[in-house]
Design an enzyme around this catalytic site. Structure first.
Site, PDB file in Angstrom:
ATOM      1  N   LEU A 188       0.777  -1.136  -0.048  1.00  0.00           N
ATOM      2  CA  LEU A 188       0.116  -0.185  -0.064  1.00  0.00           C
ATOM      3  C   LEU A 188       0.886   1.236  -0.021  1.00  0.00           C
ATOM      4  CD1 LEU A 188      -2.757   1.760   0.425  1.00  0.00           C
ATOM      5  CD2 LEU A 188      -2.251   1.335   3.055  1.00  0.00           C
ATOM      6  N   SER A 189       0.622   2.216  -1.001  1.00  0.00           N
ATOM      7  CA  SER A 189       1.237   3.590  -0.840  1.00  0.00           C
ATOM      8  C   SER A 189       2.459   3.416  -0.904  1.00  0.00           C
ATOM      9  CB  SER A 189       0.731   4.371   0.393  1.00  0.00           C
ATOM     10  OG  SER A 189       1.234   5.645   0.419  1.00  0.00           O
TER      11      SER A 189
END
Length: 366
Positions: A188-189
């Site tokens: 994520l991210s």
């Protein structure tokens, strides 16, 4: 996900100290980025500091998380660890040899055990039968525990954080007798940005990547700044994007290339949706196919686009989550398509990204 991709020097033996002017500039950029995150992130509050419960190994670590059958274990001595990361792992009790391995990379401010649990990957490991590697960033490397997807020394094959993550995957394969042809990476991210790094720099080690609210490989270098990359994107043609991956791979490598799945919220103001467009351009070019979807459908009411090569094999697919801000989609529950639990930047949108990324890799099949 808080937008604070600040980096602090490692000990001199691992990375030379930055000049004072550069350190000051990074501090200013960090402060501005943190303010931008508070004003622009949707939805959101900044993630709370990790608690002892978040860091603890054991069934259901992290309040509100779905319980899992075994324990999360911290591992030392997994290699030379040039990126100075920490290694956690989860192996379901009684897992036989020859099973897949999934590397799961947390986002900024998160901890590896808590993200692995809340994203649903440990729940799926029990359900489908695979093991999970959970690399952890430290504040010694990055004040906000972001993987340094934007630093050349950490995204180059054989160097820095990328090499540490590769060493963790190899340790898990050796310890579990895992299937070397079925090793995958997702995040994520900042963890999504590092997922793109691992698939670009180690295409011979990873069969697939799953980027959630992340960025294409080499984006910070192409845009001249990680913040420009995140907010605006980089001006690159598909072949320029593809060339960045080809240059990162081992010399003379011609494939096979990892399958790439991208998940992105349309209301994400921290990592703009243009980055999903650029990831599609990058990986369709690497796979030698065009950017026109070969199939479209809906999954849990959200658009799903599929890109296939000349042989009809899916090489890239995307999930667009309408109205979702910056975070990992989850669908809490115990149903066959449900997984994960809510938390900072873990958003209940009725679609569990881990489930659909995993099914694309065939983890739900023996």
């Amino acid at each position: 996900m808080t937008l604070t991709y600040s980096s602090v020097p490692r000990p001199a033996a691992a990375r030379p100290p930055r000049p004072p002017v550069l350190r000051a500039l990074l501090s200013v950029l960090t402060a501005l980025a943190a303010l931008s995150a508070l004003l622009l992130s949707a939805p959101g509050t900044l993630a709370a500091p990790a608690t002892a419960d978040d860091r603890a190994a054991g069934p259901g670590a992290g309040a509100g998380a779905i319980p899992y059958a075994g324990t999360i274990e911290q591992v030392s001595g997994f290699g030379t660890n040039p990126g100075a990361l920490t290694m956690y792992r989860y192996t379901p009790p009684g897992l036989p040899s020859g099973r897949p391995v999934v590397v799961v990379l947390h986002g900024c401010t998160q901890t590896a055990p808590d993200y692995g649990t809340r994203s649903g990957w440990l729940q799926l490991a029990d359900r489908w039968g695979f093991s999970v590697v959970l690399p952890g960033q430290t504040t010694l490397n990055n004040l906000n525990r972001c993987f340094n997807w934007f630093l050349t020394g950490d995204i180059t094959r054989g160097r820095g954080e990328a090499e540490s993550i590769r060493q963790m995957a190899d340790r898990q394969l050796a310890d579990t007798g895992g299937d070397r042809s079925r090793v995958y990476v997702t995040g994520l991210s900042a963890g999504g940005g590092m997922t793109a790094v691992m698939t670009a720099a180690y295409p011979d080690r990873f069969a697939g990547g799953g980027v959630v609210a992340g960025l294409p490989y080499g984006c910070a270098q192409a845009a001249g700044s990680p913040y420009v990359c995140m907010y605006v994107g980089a001006t690159q043609t598909p072949d320029q994007w593809g060339d960045r991956v080809r240059a990162a791979a081992p010399a003379g490598y011609t494939g096979p290339w990892p399958r790439m799945t991208v998940v992105q919220g349309t209301a994400d103001t921290t990592v703009r949706p243009v980055n999903m467009t650029d990831l599609v351009a990058q990986w369709t070019d690497v796979h030698g196919t065009d950017r026109t979807p070969d199939a479209t459908d809906t999954v849990a009411g959200q658009p799903h686009h599929v890109y296939r090569n000349a042989g009809g094999t899916t090489v890239v697919d995307t999930y667009t989550i309408n109205g979702m801000g910056h975070g990992q989609p989850v669908a809490p529950g115990t149903g066959p398509q449900q997984c994960g639990s809510t938390g900072p930047y873990l958003l209940d949108v009725g679609l569990c990204a881990a489930h659909w990324i995993g099914t694309g890799w065939g983890l739900d099949r023996a």
